[in-house]
Design a protein around this motif. Structure first.
Motif, PDB file in Angstrom:
ATOM      1  N   LEU A 154       0.725  -1.154  -0.025  1.00  0.00           N
ATOM      2  CA  LEU A 154      -0.013   0.122  -0.096  1.00  0.00           C
ATOM      3  C   LEU A 154       0.775   1.269   0.044  1.00  0.00           C
ATOM      4  CD1 LEU A 154      -2.948  -1.077   2.603  1.00  0.00           C
ATOM      5  CD2 LEU A 154      -3.104  -0.715   0.001  1.00  0.00           C
ATOM      6  N   GLU A 178       2.166   1.951  -3.197  1.00  0.00           N
ATOM      7  CA  GLU A 178       0.943   2.428  -4.087  1.00  0.00           C
ATOM      8  C   GLU A 178       0.663   4.041  -3.793  1.00  0.00           C
ATOM      9  OE1 GLU A 178      -0.443   0.943  -6.910  1.00  0.00           O
ATOM     10  OE2 GLU A 178       1.371  -0.456  -6.541  1.00  0.00           O
ATOM     11  N   LEU A 212      -0.250   5.137  -0.574  1.00  0.00           N
ATOM     12  CA  LEU A 212      -1.238   5.289   0.453  1.00  0.00           C
ATOM     13  C   LEU A 212      -0.389   5.454   1.676  1.00  0.00           C
ATOM     14  CD1 LEU A 212      -2.983   3.582  -1.685  1.00  0.00           C
ATOM     15  CD2 LEU A 212      -4.280   3.201   0.352  1.00  0.00           C
ATOM     16  N   LYS A 215      -4.753   5.876   4.486  1.00  0.00           N
ATOM     17  CA  LYS A 215      -5.302   7.202   4.112  1.00  0.00           C
ATOM     18  C   LYS A 215      -4.967   7.130   2.462  1.00  0.00           C
ATOM     19  CE  LYS A 215      -6.884  11.250   5.565  1.00  0.00           C
ATOM     20  NZ  LYS A 215      -8.107  11.741   5.617  1.00  0.00           N
ATOM     21  N   ASP A 216      -5.876   7.464   1.628  1.00  0.00           N
ATOM     22  CA  ASP A 216      -5.552   7.492   0.176  1.00  0.00           C
ATOM     23  C   ASP A 216      -6.083   8.952  -0.266  1.00  0.00           C
ATOM     24  OD1 ASP A 216      -5.135   6.930  -2.603  1.00  0.00           O
ATOM     25  OD2 ASP A 216      -6.591   5.516  -2.661  1.00  0.00           O
ATOM     26  N   ASP A 274     -11.289  -2.026   1.369  1.00  0.00           N
ATOM     27  CA  ASP A 274     -10.362  -2.768   0.395  1.00  0.00           C
ATOM     28  C   ASP A 274     -10.103  -4.109   0.924  1.00  0.00           C
ATOM     29  OD1 ASP A 274     -10.433  -0.328  -1.044  1.00  0.00           O
ATOM     30  OD2 ASP A 274      -8.412   0.010  -0.860  1.00  0.00           O
ATOM     31  N   GLN A 308      -9.893  -2.679  -4.469  1.00  0.00           N
ATOM     32  CA  GLN A 308     -10.343  -1.381  -3.901  1.00  0.00           C
ATOM     33  C   GLN A 308     -11.893  -1.426  -3.921  1.00  0.00           C
ATOM     34  OE1 GLN A 308      -8.783   2.109  -5.878  1.00  0.00           O
ATOM     35  NE2 GLN A 308      -6.368   1.385  -5.670  1.00  0.00           N
TER      36      GLN A 308
END
Length: 117
Positions: A18, A21, A23, A42-43, A97, A111
């Motif tokens: 993550l 990616e 996040l 947190k995204d 997710d 997701q």
């Protein structure tokens, strides 16, 4: 290696995935009296509750199949408790997710795997 240690190992791999990616992992193994959420991240402006599932083989189905309706309901309840406990504003965007890890180490990130709170 016991089940808890195996789970922790794959949760660490999921957290690293993550982060790679983009996040930000806020918490690992959030626990309360209702249950547990593997990862909270947190995204952007979205708070993401992540369930990590590992299966060494296909005998019991794919990892993501283990996140059934009952498990989803429990995760939602724990997420609600988390939001209240943290004093999160009610208009905060949230999603759920699932990170599925196969016996070969392949990671599949689902997701918005199931509906929100």
């Amino acid at each position: 290696m016991n089940q808890r240690m195996v789970g922790s190992c794959f949760e660490e791999k999921a957290a690293a995935y993550l982060q790679a990616e983009g996040l930000c992992v806020l918490q690992k193994n959030y626990r309360c009296r209702i249950g547990e959420i593997d990862l909270v991240a947190k995204d952007g402006d979205t708070l993401v509750f992540v369930e990590v599932k590992y299966r060494s083989g296909g005998l019991y189905g794919s990892p993501e199949e283990a996140v059934n309706q009952a498990k989803q309901k429990k995760i939602r309840r724990v997420a609600q408790f988390y939001l209240i406990q943290q004093g999160t504003p009610p208009d905060t965007c949230c999603r759920f997710d699932v990170i599925a890890i196969g016996g070969d180490g392949t990671i599949v990130h689902f997701q918005n795997a199931f509906g929100g709170i």
